[in-house]
Scaffold this motif. Sequence first.
Motif: not given
Length: 127
Positions: A38-51, A94-105
């Motif tokens: 986590a950044h001091p001002t928020g979560p760290a940026p990310f970029e990856e290929i996932f599935m 997210s709008v897709i996973t609205h009822y499943e809160p998770v820890a990070t973006p």
Amino acid sequence: MSRITRRQALGVTAGAALGLTAAGRATAAPEPAAGSSAHPTGPAPFEEIFMGRRIKGGPSRGGGHHGGHHGGYSIRIDGGELHVMRNADGTWISVITHYEPVATPLAVARAAVRELQGAPLVPLTSS
């Protein structure tokens, strides 16, 4: 001489415990999830290929049209915007996973990709 009853003693004890618990929650900041950076001002940026999908996230530029509900963070899946929101307890949905809160973006982006099952991310329109 007035004596305190057992019921009164239990009520005072329960009230004090509840007050201490509420005070602890109000002052404790949510801790970053294990392995997150986590950044001091928020979560760290990310970029990856996932599935097989390109997911990218980082601090959003400008206010956006949702009045800051996205927690100041923007997530894209294959270039399309995934609408996200940060909850009061520090979790993300997210709008897709609205009822499943998770820890990070990053976790919310991955959960959305899993839920999409290869379907394209359809842009939200205001009608």
